[in-house]
Design an enzyme around this catalytic site. Sequence first.
Site, mmCIF file in Angstrom:
data_model
loop_
_atom_site.group_PDB
_atom_site.id
_atom_site.type_symbol
_atom_site.label_atom_id
_atom_site.label_comp_id
_atom_site.label_asym_id
_atom_site.label_seq_id
_atom_site.Cartn_x
_atom_site.Cartn_y
_atom_site.Cartn_z
ATOM 1 C CD GLU A 43 40.305 32.561 33.632
ATOM 2 O OE1 GLU A 43 40.060 32.594 34.646
ATOM 3 O OE2 GLU A 43 41.585 33.458 33.192
ATOM 4 C CD GLN A 48 35.643 29.388 44.597
ATOM 5 O OE1 GLN A 48 35.249 28.886 46.102
ATOM 6 N NE2 GLN A 48 36.532 30.792 44.121
ATOM 7 C CB THR A 49 42.137 25.349 41.543
ATOM 8 O OG1 THR A 49 40.992 24.917 41.579
ATOM 9 C CG2 THR A 49 42.802 24.544 41.922
ATOM 10 C CE1 TYR A 126 37.805 35.810 35.863
ATOM 11 C CE2 TYR A 126 37.870 33.910 36.058
ATOM 12 C CZ TYR A 126 38.567 35.187 35.982
ATOM 13 O OH TYR A 126 39.839 34.875 35.217
ATOM 14 C CG ASP A 144 39.074 37.137 40.516
ATOM 15 O OD1 ASP A 144 38.898 38.360 40.952
ATOM 16 O OD2 ASP A 144 39.889 36.797 40.861
ATOM 17 C CB CYS A 198 45.113 43.956 46.878
ATOM 18 S SG CYS A 198 44.266 44.860 48.288
ATOM 19 C CB CYS A 208 49.884 48.988 46.460
ATOM 20 S SG CYS A 208 48.454 49.510 45.986
#
Length: 400
Positions: A43, A48-49, A126, A144, A198, A208
């Site tokens: 986590e 951001q990766t 998060y 997130d 999505c 979906c």
Amino acid sequence: MEAINNEEAKAYFSRELLIWYRRIKRDLPWRMNQDPYRVWVSEIMLQQTRVDTVIPYYERFMSKFPTVRALAEAPEPEVLKCWEGLGYYSRARNLQAGAREVVERYDGVVPDDKASVAGLKGVGPYTTGAIMSIAFNRPEPAVDGNVMRVLSRYFCLEEDIAKPATRVGIEKLAASLIPEGAAGDFNQALMELGALVCTPKSPSCLPCPVMEHCAARIAGRETELPIKTKAKPPRPEKRVSVIVAGTGVNEGKILVRQRPETGLLAQMWELPHLLVPKEQEQVVEAAGEGSGSSTEYAAAGEWLTRSLETDTGILIRPRGWFMDTDHIFSHIHWKMRVYLADLGPHAEMAEASGASLAAETAAAYEVDGLRDEYRWIGPKDMETLAFPNVFLRILRDYWT
DNA sequence: AAACCGTGGTA
DNA sequence: TTACCAAGGTT
């Protein structure tokens, strides 16, 4: 499309999404088991990766630091080296600080307790929810960017997801959607849907699992949502960096330094460099690849020599242009020019003084005033010291 | 609230 | 090429 009320739409969403996830979920390294430490590391790395970027780093990290205790006992530079190139390096230092706290306060066992997990360094709202739900199956939301996007669309929410207050609201909604006893799978299902179906740009609505009752889709607004204010562009900075070639005992080596303990690229290693003041930009600009007269090179070299001497106490002798390179951080854009150099006259005098090797080294230190954060290194030292990508690129160029 | 903190993939 | 942005957290 059958009109249904909000409670029915929520129950449908939770049920169908969970079924879908259990059918198609990706086989990822951190999904091998629910070891809280493995979940925690994944986590932090995934902040951001992208998944594809993280996978090799995760494998390497887990084989080098397989347990909380192994990470807690490791030398910090080794942890940073393992994170080299991944970015947001405070994540690595915070993760190790967290591991040390778990060893000291919880006997090396990640606590099955929300407040304790939330109190670990580098663990925010998060990550707390992700660890509690995935590792311990506790019914906590893990909101997130994926989750905000998915729920903004499904419920046609128009709040700006860049605002912190919006995340708090979506957390309440996400919590109310968690199916009994399936928190971990459901939270991962939300993120998996955001990552695979999505998606931000052009969502694939046909496959979906919850398209039928997606409010944005029904309104034909799925590409308009979520609403998110744009980030400011990174501010440009002109910088001059220098590769100082060693002589004498430092033959074949170059001069590098370690960055301060806080701030940008904290504690990473780098080439010496300077911010070019506005009034000097023209001078530096003129002395590039085959673009400057000898006079212009001399002017740029003089400025560089004087500035570096003032800043670091090191007197260099510029030898010419090496390369130009751009590097864009999230908030700063470095436009970097790299020069080659060697040491100025008084360092050579120290080497020529005929002193013993040890005394010579000591003398060089005295004469140069080389500070603690500076070090002469060869290619072999690159295997130990952690450099950010901008300098890795330059140094690989130099040594090949 | 808004700025700070990296990097690479994608269109 | 530019622009966006990805399993965020800290100050």
